[in-house]
Enzyme design. Sequence first.
Site, PDB file in Angstrom:
ATOM      1  N   LYS A 115       6.844  -2.784  -7.803  1.00  0.00           N
ATOM      2  CA  LYS A 115       5.745  -2.326  -8.657  1.00  0.00           C
ATOM      3  C   LYS A 115       6.172  -2.147 -10.097  1.00  0.00           C
ATOM      4  CE  LYS A 115       2.577  -0.125  -5.424  1.00  0.00           C
ATOM      5  NZ  LYS A 115       1.849   1.105  -5.092  1.00  0.00           N
ATOM      6  N   LYS A 198       0.983 -10.555   0.381  1.00  0.00           N
ATOM      7  CA  LYS A 198       0.113  -9.596   1.042  1.00  0.00           C
ATOM      8  C   LYS A 198      -1.287  -9.611   0.410  1.00  0.00           C
ATOM      9  CE  LYS A 198       0.010  -4.643   2.092  1.00  0.00           C
ATOM     10  NZ  LYS A 198       0.662  -3.346   1.944  1.00  0.00           N
ATOM     11  N   LYS A 201      -5.505  -5.626  -3.423  1.00  0.00           N
ATOM     12  CA  LYS A 201      -6.631  -5.335  -4.305  1.00  0.00           C
ATOM     13  C   LYS A 201      -6.302  -5.639  -5.752  1.00  0.00           C
ATOM     14  CE  LYS A 201      -5.413  -0.734  -2.702  1.00  0.00           C
ATOM     15  NZ  LYS A 201      -5.926   0.324  -1.853  1.00  0.00           N
TER      16      LYS A 201
END
Length: 336
Positions: A115, A198, A201
């Site tokens: 991230k 994956k 969103k």
Amino acid sequence: MTDFKQRVFSGVQPSGNLTLGNYLGAIKNWVGLQDKYETIFCVVDLHAITTWQEPDVLRNATREVAAGMIASGVDPKKSIIFNQSQVPAHAELAWIFNCVARMGWLNRMTQFKEKAGKHKERASVGLYVYPDLMAADILAYLATHVPVGADQKQHLELTRDIAQKFNSDYGVDFFPEVEPLIFGAATRVMSLRDGTAKMSKSDPSENSRINLTDDRDLIAKKIRKARTDSEPLPGSVEALENRAEAKNLVNIFAALSNRDASDICIEYEGKGFADFKNDLADLSVSVLGPITEEMSRMMDDTAYLDGILREGAVNANRMASPILDQVHEIVGFLRP
Ligand code: TRP
């Protein structure tokens, strides 16, 4: 005691839309736990702000996650459903855990590395200590079982390390050893555009995911547009190994129909993807349609949703407060 139930805790972040990945990977699996365990399901808004969230979008997403849970069958009469920021125990215990966890442990967290990307110095400190807050979520209730996807396993290991170090530092046997509850193979739902990523969103491509706010037509359209290869479907799961997109669609089919992937392969062996995707589109619409419609009805009744979250928070707080009191006592915080 015959009616003693072990305690389950799990959470979903209200950042962006709820996707098919959240549904198959998490929420759907929670429904069946409600009769076996004492269940606490949390919309983790404190976690969400480890990366920037627009306030109005965050408020809306918090309600949306709650609506998604309830529409999927998480029952506010059986489970505690609330948003994290309403219960102060999470942030308080997270601070104590910041002082228990070691920098070296957090430096190993692969999700932070992913991230934060190349600009580690610009990531929020909150993103770095995210796993400490997650440990606090679970241990503020002395929960013992945590349903999570494979990507959260490392965070759960850290939760165990924190619990153990706390117990040994203070010479107590207070926090339990937390066990993951990992569900079937299809719990990892991948992008419809790239079977190696994956379903997320945050993917810029809308066609990469199915949102639980998509209507029936859009769900069907996205499935029909999903990327595949040109080979027909194979007769076994093993033969899907190097066909990431095909494998993902078979897994989604299996999870939505509560069947084994091998079963699906046997049924569709030798058939082309056009037929398969038509059937998968119909299946997706029939399973997800009622859920997305119920969600949208609930999103129009924010008073109802807010009432559930408020009541959930009262109950969660009632459980966590005495546990936090004991932690204060153990740590040596004075309560004159
Ligand atoms: N980190 C989890 C995720 O992104 C969400 C989460 C926060 C969670 N706190 C938790 C999951 C506690 C299980 C238990 O999926």
